[in-house]
Design a protein around this motif. Structure first.
Motif, PDB file in Angstrom:
ATOM      1  N   PRO A 115       0.799  -1.226   0.000  1.00 45.99           N
ATOM      2  CA  PRO A 115       0.000   0.000   0.000  1.00 45.99           C
ATOM      3  C   PRO A 115       0.832   1.277   0.000  1.00 45.99           C
ATOM      4  CG  PRO A 115      -0.994  -1.602   1.477  1.00 45.99           C
ATOM      5  CD  PRO A 115       0.320  -2.186   1.031  1.00 45.99           C
ATOM      6  N   ALA A 249     -12.649   8.330  -4.896  1.00 44.88           N
ATOM      7  CA  ALA A 249     -11.968   7.268  -4.152  1.00 44.88           C
ATOM      8  C   ALA A 249     -11.997   7.565  -2.662  1.00 44.88           C
ATOM      9  CB  ALA A 249     -10.523   7.141  -4.640  1.00 44.88           C
ATOM     10  N   PRO A 252      -7.170   6.189   1.889  1.00 38.45           N
ATOM     11  CA  PRO A 252      -6.610   4.973   2.482  1.00 38.45           C
ATOM     12  C   PRO A 252      -6.765   4.934   4.002  1.00 38.45           C
ATOM     13  CG  PRO A 252      -5.130   5.839   0.807  1.00 38.45           C
ATOM     14  CD  PRO A 252      -6.199   6.862   1.001  1.00 38.45           C
ATOM     15  N   GLN A 256     -11.811   1.955   3.979  1.00 37.94           N
ATOM     16  CA  GLN A 256     -13.071   1.553   3.340  1.00 37.94           C
ATOM     17  C   GLN A 256     -12.930   1.612   1.818  1.00 37.94           C
ATOM     18  OE1 GLN A 256     -15.644   4.385   5.354  1.00 37.94           O
ATOM     19  NE2 GLN A 256     -16.311   2.807   6.808  1.00 37.94           N
ATOM     20  N   SER A 257     -12.122   0.731   1.276  1.00 37.15           N
ATOM     21  CA  SER A 257     -11.901   0.718  -0.167  1.00 37.15           C
ATOM     22  C   SER A 257     -13.184   0.454  -0.936  1.00 37.15           C
ATOM     23  CB  SER A 257     -10.850  -0.337  -0.531  1.00 37.15           C
ATOM     24  OG  SER A 257     -11.225  -1.626  -0.064  1.00 37.15           O
ATOM     25  N   GLU A 258     -14.142  -0.238  -0.305  1.00 36.49           N
ATOM     26  CA  GLU A 258     -15.402  -0.573  -0.983  1.00 36.49           C
ATOM     27  C   GLU A 258     -16.262   0.657  -1.247  1.00 36.49           C
ATOM     28  OE1 GLU A 258     -16.301  -0.889   3.438  1.00 36.49           O
ATOM     29  OE2 GLU A 258     -14.624  -1.317   2.092  1.00 36.49           O
ATOM     30  N   ALA A 260     -15.253   3.313  -2.910  1.00 33.36           N
ATOM     31  CA  ALA A 260     -14.903   3.955  -4.180  1.00 33.36           C
ATOM     32  C   ALA A 260     -16.128   3.983  -5.082  1.00 33.36           C
ATOM     33  CB  ALA A 260     -13.762   3.202  -4.857  1.00 33.36           C
ATOM     34  N   ASP A 322      -7.217   0.604  -5.443  1.00 26.89           N
ATOM     35  CA  ASP A 322      -7.404  -0.528  -4.520  1.00 26.89           C
ATOM     36  C   ASP A 322      -6.164  -0.854  -3.696  1.00 26.89           C
ATOM     37  OD1 ASP A 322      -9.570  -0.708  -6.373  1.00 26.89           O
ATOM     38  OD2 ASP A 322      -9.867  -2.801  -5.815  1.00 26.89           O
ATOM     39  N   ARG A 324      -3.835   0.736  -2.538  1.00 27.73           N
ATOM     40  CA  ARG A 324      -3.431   1.647  -1.465  1.00 27.73           C
ATOM     41  C   ARG A 324      -4.025   1.208  -0.123  1.00 27.73           C
ATOM     42  NH1 ARG A 324      -4.277   7.750  -2.800  1.00 27.73           N
ATOM     43  NH2 ARG A 324      -2.638   7.932  -1.218  1.00 27.73           N
ATOM     44  N   PHE A 325      -4.926   0.218  -0.162  1.00 25.60           N
ATOM     45  CA  PHE A 325      -5.598  -0.267   1.052  1.00 25.60           C
ATOM     46  C   PHE A 325      -5.064  -1.643   1.431  1.00 25.60           C
ATOM     47  CE2 PHE A 325      -8.412   2.761  -0.857  1.00 25.60           C
ATOM     48  CZ  PHE A 325      -9.090   3.372   0.185  1.00 25.60           C
ATOM     49  N   ALA A 328      -8.057  -4.709  -0.170  1.00 21.56           N
ATOM     50  CA  ALA A 328      -8.304  -4.115  -1.486  1.00 21.56           C
ATOM     51  C   ALA A 328      -9.636  -4.598  -2.046  1.00 21.56           C
ATOM     52  CB  ALA A 328      -7.159  -4.460  -2.437  1.00 21.56           C
ATOM     53  N   GLY A 330     -11.926  -2.346  -3.718  1.00 23.14           N
ATOM     54  CA  GLY A 330     -12.438  -1.212  -4.458  1.00 23.14           C
ATOM     55  C   GLY A 330     -12.929  -1.599  -5.833  1.00 23.14           C
TER      56      GLY A 330
END
Length: 420
Positions: A115, A249, A252, A256-258, A260, A322, A324-325, A328, A330
């Motif tokens: 990340p 987006a 990070p 909460q990548s979801e 995006a 994605d 970055r988390f 991932a 996203g």
């Protein structure tokens, strides 16, 4: 997605104060390796990269990137590329790559960055004054293994579906937002003469384009390209999906990548997980993953509502964020979970053609349209990474020769291709 006889090295990285890297050659043609990369030089190089990127949330941030940042001149950009190389390319791997280069062998590097370094444009790093990584290697990113191997994933195949339609969502009108606002037009007023309109005309001539239009201009800035239209069109069968527009987006730090979000022409009364913005509800990665789970008495799974075709291009600000988390999940994960085997997305915010023209003096240039056309053309190729890499090298050569800002890696090195 590359030639079968191309030597391939799988590189994985992990953050733990310092950064740990391991690599192995899939054909065992060279020894495996591992290295500990000291954290301080990486922090310094990544901070320099971050300072060079467009930041639309800071007053003057976009103009600074185009006129005064490290990507604004070849000398400053090379210095940045060299610092990234010193921090991130260990001697053992560099030696193996150089050995292939001296023999005229071009390897494929499949990379899973940590990340901390997920925004690094590996293609431009400079292990030698005369060489960038893209000069002698093809680079792609590894899709999250947990998503690729999910038991309920139903992958699509390019070999089976390549004659099916191309689904194009190009600069849709976002309800409640004017063309010159934050979620306004990314392409500006289009006519039938630009490189992107010419590419659309090729799809029309081949009777492959969805939506069905007679004039290329009719495909841009539409008001009917919402999630219901996308669901119906994808369920009818598609070879590819290309999206050009806005992505919001999650940070990070949120974890909460979801969250995006794609911004289609969906109104605020549309069912979905994302919070409405004025008259608009975005389509989030969570929607694509879960569908109407918990939102409807008879829920439908995301991949059933939006069966994703084999190849996807998401050309929007930080659409490929994605990695970055730590988790991932996203838009890249959502596309792959929905069936995609290859996704091209972006690592950071993209300057528009209008920004290049007004802020950087590139009065007639259309670099964003050129980028979109290059990606779309490559996605019709049997091995998309090869024409994309060739296009990267062409851009790099022109940048070295001219120093013109519209050829800068600021735009073209933002793209990254993930494949399974």
């Amino acid at each position: 997605m590359t030639t079968s006889d191309q030597p391939t090295v799988v590189v994985r990285m992990a953050d733990a104060g310092d950064v740990y890297m391991s690599w192995r050659w899939e054909d065992d043609s060279a020894p495996r390796g591992a290295a500990m990369l000291p954290g301080d030089p990486i922090t310094e190089a990544v901070r320099a990269l971050t300072d060079a990127l467009p930041n639309p949330t800071v007053p003057g941030g976009l103009e600074h990137a185009l006129t005064a940042g490290a990507f604004a001149s070849p000398d400053a950009e090379y210095a940045l590329a060299q610092s990234l190389s010193r921090a991130l390319l260990p001697y053992g791997l560099a030696e193996q790559l150089h050995g292939l280069y001296t023999r005229g062998v071009r390897p494929h590097i499949r990379l899973q960055p940590s990340p901390r370094v997920a925004q690094v444009p590996w293609e431009i790093i400079a292990p030698d004054p005369a060489l960038r990584l893209v000069d002698f290697a093809d680079v792609s990113l590894l899709a999250p293994a947990g998503v690729v191997h999910a038991p309920d994933r139903r992958p699509r195949s390019w070999a089976t579906d390549r004659e099916r339609p191309v689904v194009a969502v190009l600069d849709p009108r976002v309800p409640g937002f004017r063309a010159d606002s934050a979620l306004g037009s990314v392409l500006g007023r289009m006519d039938g003469t630009g490189p992107l309109a010419e590419r659309v005309a090729e799809h029309i001539a081949g009777q492959r384009l969805r939506p069905v239009v007679a004039d290329p201009v009719e495909v841009f800035r539409r008001t009917d390209l919402d999630r219901a239209w996308l669901s119906e069109t994808l369920r009818a069968g598609a070879s590819r999906l290309i999206y050009v527009g806005h992505v919001t987006a999650a940070t990070p730090e949120s974890g909460q990548s979801e969250n995006a979000e794609l911004h289609l022409a969906c109104t605020a009364d549309t069912t979905g997980f994302a919070e409405p913005l004025r008259a608009h509800r975005p389509l989030s990665a969570k929607d694509l993953l879960l569908g109407t789970h918990t939102l409807d008495p008879e829920p439908v799974a995301g991949p059933d509502l939006w069966p994703i075709p084999s190849r996807v291009a998401l050309i929007a600000c930080e659409s490929g964020g994605d990695l970055r988390f730590t988790e991932a999940l996203g838009l890249i994960a959502a596309m792959i979970n929905g069936g995609a085997e290859l996704v091209t997305a972006t690592r950071w915010p993209l300057p528009t053609d209008l920004a290049f023209q007004r802020l950087a003096g590139a009065t007639t240039a259309t670099p964003l349209q050129d980028l979109i056309r290059a990606i779309d053309t490559a996605h019709d190729h049997p091995t998309p990474l090869l024409p994309l890499t060739t296009w990267h090298r062409t851009r790099l050569t022109t940048w070295r020769e001219t120093g013109a800002i519209h050829h800068s890696p600021l735009l073209w090195s933002a793209i990254a291709t993930f494949h399974t």
